[in-house]
Design a protein around this motif. Structure first.
Motif, PDB file in Angstrom:
ATOM      1  N   ASN A   1       0.861  -1.174   0.070  1.00 10.12           N
ATOM      2  CA  ASN A   1      -0.187   0.065   0.078  1.00 10.12           C
ATOM      3  C   ASN A   1       0.802   1.284  -0.060  1.00 10.12           C
ATOM      4  O   ASN A   1       1.741   1.474   0.894  1.00 10.12           O
ATOM      5  CB  ASN A   1      -0.895  -0.060   1.341  1.00 10.12           C
ATOM      6  N   THR A   2       0.615   2.143  -0.884  1.00  8.77           N
ATOM      7  CA  THR A   2       1.574   3.318  -1.128  1.00  8.77           C
ATOM      8  C   THR A   2       1.396   4.447  -0.156  1.00  8.77           C
ATOM      9  O   THR A   2       2.465   5.088   0.338  1.00  8.77           O
ATOM     10  CB  THR A   2       1.732   3.832  -2.405  1.00  8.77           C
ATOM     11  N   HIS A   3       0.021   4.558   0.184  1.00  2.00           N
ATOM     12  CA  HIS A   3      -0.216   5.694   1.208  1.00  2.00           C
ATOM     13  C   HIS A   3      -1.475   6.042   1.467  1.00  2.00           C
ATOM     14  O   HIS A   3      -2.416   5.368   1.213  1.00  2.00           O
ATOM     15  CB  HIS A   3       0.319   7.176   0.464  1.00  2.00           C
ATOM     16  N   ALA A   4      -1.694   6.873   2.455  1.00  2.00           N
ATOM     17  CA  ALA A   4      -2.910   7.117   3.255  1.00  2.00           C
ATOM     18  C   ALA A   4      -4.035   7.817   2.728  1.00  2.00           C
ATOM     19  O   ALA A   4      -4.639   9.000   2.977  1.00  2.00           O
ATOM     20  CB  ALA A   4      -2.446   7.578   4.568  1.00  2.00           C
ATOM     21  N   HIS A   5      -4.283   7.438   1.444  1.00  2.00           N
ATOM     22  CA  HIS A   5      -5.549   7.800   0.883  1.00  2.00           C
ATOM     23  C   HIS A   5      -6.344   6.606   0.469  1.00  2.00           C
ATOM     24  O   HIS A   5      -5.787   5.514   0.031  1.00  2.00           O
ATOM     25  CB  HIS A   5      -5.278   8.606  -0.432  1.00  2.00           C
ATOM     26  N   ALA A   6      -7.634   6.701   0.478  1.00  2.00           N
ATOM     27  CA  ALA A   6      -8.509   5.548   0.798  1.00  2.00           C
ATOM     28  C   ALA A   6      -8.685   4.640  -0.352  1.00  2.00           C
ATOM     29  O   ALA A   6      -8.802   3.406  -0.436  1.00  2.00           O
ATOM     30  CB  ALA A   6      -9.741   5.837   1.189  1.00  2.00           C
ATOM     31  N   ASP A   7      -8.304   5.334  -1.464  1.00  2.00           N
ATOM     32  CA  ASP A   7      -8.132   4.472  -3.077  1.00  2.00           C
ATOM     33  C   ASP A   7      -6.887   3.664  -3.365  1.00  2.00           C
ATOM     34  O   ASP A   7      -6.612   3.312  -4.271  1.00  2.00           O
ATOM     35  CB  ASP A   7      -8.407   5.530  -4.123  1.00  2.00           C
ATOM     36  N   HIS A   8      -6.039   3.604  -2.070  1.00  2.00           N
ATOM     37  CA  HIS A   8      -4.914   2.783  -2.310  1.00  2.00           C
ATOM     38  C   HIS A   8      -4.698   1.590  -1.405  1.00  2.00           C
ATOM     39  O   HIS A   8      -3.950   0.788  -1.465  1.00  2.00           O
ATOM     40  CB  HIS A   8      -3.624   3.861  -2.139  1.00  2.00           C
ATOM     41  N   PHE A   9      -5.858   1.573  -0.560  1.00  2.00           N
ATOM     42  CA  PHE A   9      -5.838   0.228   0.360  1.00  2.00           C
ATOM     43  C   PHE A   9      -7.172  -0.290   0.578  1.00  2.00           C
ATOM     44  O   PHE A   9      -7.447  -1.234   1.274  1.00  2.00           O
ATOM     45  CB  PHE A   9      -5.168   0.572   1.691  1.00  2.00           C
ATOM     46  N   GLY A  10      -8.106   0.115  -0.064  1.00  2.00           N
ATOM     47  CA  GLY A  10      -9.675  -0.060   0.291  1.00  2.00           C
ATOM     48  C   GLY A  10     -10.044  -1.575   0.087  1.00  2.00           C
ATOM     49  O   GLY A  10     -10.877  -1.727   0.771  1.00  2.00           O
ATOM     50  N   ALA A  11      -9.399  -2.151  -0.790  1.00  2.00           N
ATOM     51  CA  ALA A  11      -9.763  -3.504  -1.031  1.00  2.00           C
ATOM     52  C   ALA A  11      -8.668  -4.498  -0.542  1.00  2.00           C
ATOM     53  O   ALA A  11      -8.637  -5.770  -0.859  1.00  2.00           O
ATOM     54  CB  ALA A  11      -9.776  -3.905  -2.630  1.00  2.00           C
ATOM     55  N   ASN A  12      -7.978  -4.049   0.515  1.00  2.00           N
ATOM     56  CA  ASN A  12      -6.948  -4.946   1.155  1.00  2.00           C
ATOM     57  C   ASN A  12      -7.472  -6.163   1.569  1.00  2.00           C
ATOM     58  O   ASN A  12      -6.795  -7.347   1.120  1.00  2.00           O
ATOM     59  CB  ASN A  12      -6.157  -4.309   2.317  1.00  2.00           C
ATOM     60  N   GLU A  13      -8.527  -6.184   2.420  1.00  2.00           N
ATOM     61  CA  GLU A  13      -8.972  -7.293   3.111  1.00  2.00           C
ATOM     62  C   GLU A  13      -9.524  -8.258   1.998  1.00  2.00           C
ATOM     63  O   GLU A  13      -9.251  -9.628   1.931  1.00  2.00           O
ATOM     64  CB  GLU A  13     -10.267  -7.202   4.065  1.00  2.00           C
ATOM     65  N   ALA A  14     -10.116  -7.956   0.911  1.00  2.00           N
ATOM     66  CA  ALA A  14     -10.774  -8.978  -0.074  1.00  2.00           C
ATOM     67  C   ALA A  14      -9.624  -9.598  -0.806  1.00  2.00           C
ATOM     68  O   ALA A  14      -9.780 -10.709  -1.302  1.00  2.00           O
ATOM     69  CB  ALA A  14     -11.754  -8.065  -0.968  1.00  2.00           C
ATOM     70  N   LEU A  15      -8.642  -8.738  -1.083  1.00  2.00           N
ATOM     71  CA  LEU A  15      -7.673  -9.044  -2.330  1.00  2.00           C
ATOM     72  C   LEU A  15      -6.420  -9.959  -1.245  1.00  2.00           C
ATOM     73  O   LEU A  15      -5.907 -10.901  -1.845  1.00  2.00           O
ATOM     74  CB  LEU A  15      -6.939  -8.035  -2.866  1.00  2.00           C
ATOM     75  N   ALA A  16      -6.495  -9.716  -0.034  1.00  2.00           N
ATOM     76  CA  ALA A  16      -5.296 -10.409   0.704  1.00  2.00           C
ATOM     77  C   ALA A  16      -5.865 -11.652   1.028  1.00  2.00           C
ATOM     78  O   ALA A  16      -5.373 -12.655   1.273  1.00  2.00           O
ATOM     79  CB  ALA A  16      -4.815  -9.630   1.833  1.00  2.00           C
ATOM     80  N   LYS A  17      -7.018 -11.753   1.518  1.00  2.00           N
ATOM     81  CA  LYS A  17      -7.659 -12.934   2.040  1.00  2.00           C
ATOM     82  C   LYS A  17      -6.763 -13.952   3.044  1.00  2.00           C
ATOM     83  O   LYS A  17      -6.947 -14.896   2.997  1.00  2.00           O
ATOM     84  CB  LYS A  17      -7.912 -14.075   0.961  1.00  2.00           C
ATOM     85  N   GLY A  18      -6.235 -12.929   3.997  1.00  3.45           N
ATOM     86  CA  GLY A  18      -5.455 -13.690   5.038  1.00  3.45           C
ATOM     87  C   GLY A  18      -4.284 -14.444   4.457  1.00  3.45           C
ATOM     88  O   GLY A  18      -3.530 -14.971   5.299  1.00  3.45           O
ATOM     89  N   ALA A  19      -4.087 -14.512   3.055  1.00  2.00           N
ATOM     90  CA  ALA A  19      -2.776 -15.384   2.664  1.00  2.00           C
ATOM     91  C   ALA A  19      -1.704 -14.291   2.044  1.00  2.00           C
ATOM     92  O   ALA A  19      -0.574 -14.682   2.012  1.00  2.00           O
ATOM     93  CB  ALA A  19      -3.548 -16.019   1.301  1.00  2.00           C
ATOM     94  N   ALA A  20      -1.991 -13.084   1.706  1.00  6.50           N
ATOM     95  CA  ALA A  20      -0.898 -12.260   1.221  1.00  6.50           C
ATOM     96  C   ALA A  20      -0.408 -11.489   2.308  1.00  6.50           C
ATOM     97  O   ALA A  20      -1.134 -10.965   3.453  1.00  6.50           O
ATOM     98  CB  ALA A  20      -1.359 -11.468   0.190  1.00  6.50           C
ATOM     99  N   ILE A  21       0.986 -11.257   2.324  1.00  8.04           N
ATOM    100  CA  ILE A  21       1.618 -10.309   3.342  1.00  8.04           C
ATOM    101  C   ILE A  21       1.063  -8.946   2.758  1.00  8.04           C
ATOM    102  O   ILE A  21       1.218  -8.674   1.363  1.00  8.04           O
ATOM    103  CB  ILE A  21       3.089 -10.386   3.509  1.00  8.04           C
ATOM    104  N   ILE A  22       0.832  -7.997   3.482  1.00 12.10           N
ATOM    105  CA  ILE A  22       0.539  -6.385   3.319  1.00 12.10           C
ATOM    106  C   ILE A  22       1.818  -5.592   3.821  1.00 12.10           C
ATOM    107  O   ILE A  22       1.897  -5.528   4.799  1.00 12.10           O
ATOM    108  CB  ILE A  22      -0.646  -6.259   3.812  1.00 12.10           C
TER     109      ILE A  22
END
Ligand SMILES: [Zn+2]
Length: 307
Positions: A89-110
């Protein structure tokens, strides 16, 4: 700090433009551009993403807003059948981390800067929009302070944190083999004026440091990814840095001469820049840029790292 003159004007801006303007995400298409060596640009209308694909899996830079998660997933599936292993995630604007949970699915490191994780964990406000605390599964699992290097799919991915640039939590992402840099919002989309969000800890001084850092990494073939639009060239990056340095000197002189903010705007210190750097529909006009520069130079302590 408060920005009484600008917060209203920037409440519907790029970086969060799509969210702020009530865009119908179902109608947005992702444009995939092959940048070579397994790196692709996933462009939409906001915080563009980059992916690196290979035998090891997929590394994804920025997850966009939550409603775009499925489209990001579909765009990745068109070029790779492998799972997402690493998210940056590059920075603190919502369009850069908003889908983290769905795309990481607990399997990817963030991976993110320390400050971004802190902001996401406690919730924060950006562009007058309250961003609630992120779910635990959406939070970065690996954070860093100044710099970090990842080795993935044969690529060397270098992360650098420029202090107080676009925000206080920026990560510049350099794909060395592919010769691509994600600018974390520190260069203007489509070649417009670059924007620094002082409400999120950004500053003019930090933008100059960030652009100098990217120039130190770049050669004449480097592609520099802004928040939206086609990647910028090193020539454009250099022109942006030169413009910022000149503007900084001009506005500092106006401050030193005792001019008020409105008097500084009236002096039009950007007038010979506007033809190149003001783009249709972009909120960062020459006058807005002067106000940003004035407020930043009056208020923000210059960062010290990295040079
Ligand atoms: Zn941004």
């Amino acid at each position: 700090m408060k920005l009484p003159l600008l917060t209203a004007a920037i409440s519907a801006l790029f970086c969060v433009s799509a969210a702020a303007q009530g865009v119908d995400y179902s109608k947005l298409e992702i444009k995939t551009t092959d940048l070579g060596h397994g790196v692709y640009l996933l462009g939409w209308q906001g915080g563009d993403s980059l992916i690196l694909v290979g035998d090891e899996g997929v590394l994804l830079v920025d997850t966009s807003v939550a409603p775009m998660g499925d489209k990001i997933k579909a765009a990745i599936a068109r070029v790779s059948t492998k799972p997402i292993k690493v998210i940056i995630n590059t920075h603190a604007h919502a369009d850069h981390f908003g889908a983290n949970e769905a795309l990481a699915k607990g399997a990817a490191i963030i991976v993110a800067h320390d400050t971004l994780r802190e902001r996401m964990a406690r919730g924060f406000t950006a562009f007058n929009q309250a961003i609630p605390p992120s779910a635990p599964a959406a939070l970065p699992t690996v954070t860093y302070a100044d710099a970090m290097t990842l080795h993935f799919d044969g690529e060397t991915v270098q992360l650098f944190h420029p202090s107080n640039a676009h925000t206080d939590s920026d990560t510049l992402v350099h794909f060395k083999r592919a010769n691509v840099i994600h600018a974390s919002g520190t260069i203007g989309g489509d070649g417009g004026y670059p924007f620094f969000d002082m409400g999120s800890g950004g500053s003019l001084e930090g933008m100059v440091v960030a652009e100098n850092k990217m120039l130190s990494l770049a050669d004449d073939k480097t592609r520099i990814v802004a928040d939206e639009g086609d990647p910028a060239s090193t020539e454009t990056l250099k022109a942006s840095r030169d413009m910022l340095v000149t503007l900084r000197a001009r506005v500092q002189k106006l401050i030193d001469d005792g001019k008020s903010e409105n008097e500084a705007v009236a002096a039009k210190p950007t007038k010979d820049f506007d033809a190149r750097w003001v783009h249709q529909g972009n909120f960062v006009t020459g006058d807005a840029m002067t106000r940003l520069a004035y407020q930043s130079l009056r208020s923000v302590t210059p960062p010290t790292t990295p040079r």
